[in-house]
Design a protein around this motif. Structure first.
Motif, PDB file in Angstrom:
ATOM      1  N   LEU A 129       0.832  -1.189   0.000  1.00  0.00           N
ATOM      2  CA  LEU A 129       0.000   0.000   0.000  1.00  0.00           C
ATOM      3  C   LEU A 129       0.873   1.248   0.000  1.00  0.00           C
ATOM      4  O   LEU A 129       1.878   1.328   0.666  1.00  0.00           O
ATOM      5  CB  LEU A 129      -0.902   0.028   1.239  1.00  0.00           C
TER       6      LEU A 129
ATOM      7  N   LEU B 235       2.183   4.614   1.003  1.00  0.00           N
ATOM      8  CA  LEU B 235       2.175   5.454   2.197  1.00  0.00           C
ATOM      9  C   LEU B 235       2.314   6.899   1.750  1.00  0.00           C
ATOM     10  O   LEU B 235       3.263   7.268   1.089  1.00  0.00           O
ATOM     11  CB  LEU B 235       3.342   5.080   3.121  1.00  0.00           C
TER      12      LEU B 235
ATOM     13  N   GLU C  26      -4.755   8.980   2.888  1.00  0.00           N
ATOM     14  CA  GLU C  26      -4.421   8.229   4.093  1.00  0.00           C
ATOM     15  C   GLU C  26      -5.637   7.461   4.610  1.00  0.00           C
ATOM     16  O   GLU C  26      -5.513   6.336   5.103  1.00  0.00           O
ATOM     17  CB  GLU C  26      -3.894   9.186   5.168  1.00  0.00           C
TER      18      GLU C  26
ATOM     19  N   ARG D  60      -5.955   4.212   2.881  1.00  0.00           N
ATOM     20  CA  ARG D  60      -5.045   3.218   3.443  1.00  0.00           C
ATOM     21  C   ARG D  60      -5.607   2.626   4.738  1.00  0.00           C
ATOM     22  O   ARG D  60      -5.464   1.436   4.997  1.00  0.00           O
ATOM     23  CB  ARG D  60      -3.671   3.849   3.696  1.00  0.00           C
TER      24      ARG D  60
ATOM     25  N   HIS E  70      -8.903   0.397   3.643  1.00  0.00           N
ATOM     26  CA  HIS E  70      -8.819  -0.576   2.550  1.00  0.00           C
ATOM     27  C   HIS E  70      -8.901  -2.017   3.030  1.00  0.00           C
ATOM     28  O   HIS E  70      -9.556  -2.851   2.402  1.00  0.00           O
ATOM     29  CB  HIS E  70      -7.522  -0.371   1.763  1.00  0.00           C
TER      30      HIS E  70
ATOM     31  N   ASN F 154      -3.788   4.249  -5.322  1.00  0.00           N
ATOM     32  CA  ASN F 154      -4.738   3.662  -4.387  1.00  0.00           C
ATOM     33  C   ASN F 154      -5.926   3.041  -5.111  1.00  0.00           C
ATOM     34  O   ASN F 154      -6.408   1.966  -4.739  1.00  0.00           O
ATOM     35  CB  ASN F 154      -5.210   4.716  -3.389  1.00  0.00           C
TER      36      ASN F 154
END
Length: 382
Positions: free
Chosen positions: A9, A11, A44, A47, A50, A83
């Motif tokens: 993922l 960052l 963010e 993340r 997800h 993403n």
């Protein structure tokens, strides 16, 4: 046997936060955050959600994409594309995932953002790995790993080592694979961070060597970690592997328990890329018990979802995207050569002009000297 998902993922610039308190805090900050800061918060939040609520996560990524486009935040735009690529890959839409990954990569390359380039190349490798194009997968993974090493990002080095180990295991280079897994595990221990990935990957390796008991031991340790971390997507991956392992070991009852749990979680998370493995293994498990009707129904479902995710049309679309990317790269190279040629031509013209001016200057000086001495000669005669 399903391979451990090679998904790293992205960052974002905000430091990775842990726990739902931080997620709530991020959501509350959306009311006051503006422009690129709001884009960062939205990426963010993708993340954060997800692994447990993919549908909600996609909403944050789309909002980040729209806002980044509106305010001209290129870094945020690249993160949003990446993403969304992760989200589509999880859903099994490989063509769409690759399209977004490639868009993200082009932006990161234009910004010379090494972290973004490395992360996105890792994710592009996941698509090639799922399509069984191991040559391309290895190329992108090795490039990604080299960049993480250069940046000395230990967390991502650990993940990258796991991914390289998975790929070497896939092509039956088991000794090399175990070396990567061991290094990853040792580095994680040194950092004091517990990852489920090395444990599950070692389980994968034992599975390939038909040592099902050792495989189950590693998988169950990894599953316990993922459940403690509330990582539903990671847990789903391990549940599928446990179902497959028990099926191969001819233990139908625990196999079906894990497969049924995996299918429910797959639907909840909309993680459709796991469906082919679940349905195919269920068919085999029912066949082992002589339940031919259930076996036939499961295999029919497998055939249907497999074609949607890994079919010929998908392969053709990926090849077309590769050609487009290569063409765009060639265009860039051509433009660069053209610019260099124009610079060379300009330098050549300037050089020629300098030579002409130098010669003219010399002739003028010689003429002036000739005029001066001629006048002087005339005066002497006078």
């Amino acid at each position: 046997m399903t391979q451990k998902t090679l998904c790293l993922l992205l960052l974002c610039a905000i430091l990775p936060l842990r726990g739902w308190t931080q997620a709530d805090s991020l959501q509350s900050s959306l009311d006051t955050a503006k422009n690129q800061y709001k884009v960062k918060a939205l990426n963010e939040l993708f993340r954060k959600f997800h692994e447990n609520d993919p549908a909600k996560a996609v909403g944050f990524a789309r909002e980040a994409l729209n806002l980044a486009t509106e305010v001209g935040d290129k870094k945020g735009l690249a993160a949003a594309y990446n993403n969304l690529g992760i989200a589509y890959k999880t859903q099994g839409a490989l063509d769409k995932a690759l399209e977004y990954y490639l868009r993200s990569l082009r932006i990161y390359e234009s910004l010379n953002n090494k972290e973004g380039i490395a992360t996105t190349k890792n994710n592009i490798a996941t698509i090639y790995s799922m399509k069984k194009d191991f040559g391309q997968a290895m190329k992108y993974l090795e490039e990604s790993y080299a960049l993480f090493v250069e940046m000395k990002d230990e967390d991502k080095i650990i993940r990258s080592m796991n991914n390289l180990g998975n790929l070497h295991s896939e092509i039956q280079l088991y000794e090399k694979a175990m070396s990567y897994f061991s290094q990853a595990y040792q580095l994680a221990e040194k950092k004091g961070t517990l990852y489920a990935d090395p444990l599950m990957n070692m389980g994968n390796l034992y599975f390939r060597q038909n040592n099902y008991q050792r495989a189950v031991e590693q998988y169950e340790k990894a599953l316990d970690l993922e459940r403690k971390n509330n990582n539903k997507l990671g847990a789903l991956n391990i549940l599928v592997n446990l179902g497959i392992t028990y099926t191969k070991a001819k233990q139908p009852k625990p196999a079906q328990v894990y497969l049924d749990e995996a299918l429910l979680l797959c639907e909840e998370l909309q993680a459709y890329s796991f469906q082919p493995a679940i349905y195919k293994t269920s068919a085999e498990n029912y066949a082992n018990q002589g339940k031919w009707k259930e076996a036939y129904e499961s295999f029919a479902k497998y055939d249907d979802v497999r074609e949607k995710i890994y079919g010929e049309e998908s392969t053709r679309n990926i090849a077309q995207m590769e050609m487009i990317m290569e063409f765009q790269q060639k265009e860039k190279e051509y433009d660069l050569l053209k610019q260099q040629d124009e610079i060379t031509q300009l330098e050549l013209r300037n050089s020629r002009l300098f030579i002409v001016l130098f010669i003219l200057g010399g002739l003028i000086i010689l003429g002036a000297l000739n005029f001066y001495f001629s006048k002087k000669k005339i005066r002497r005669k006078s």
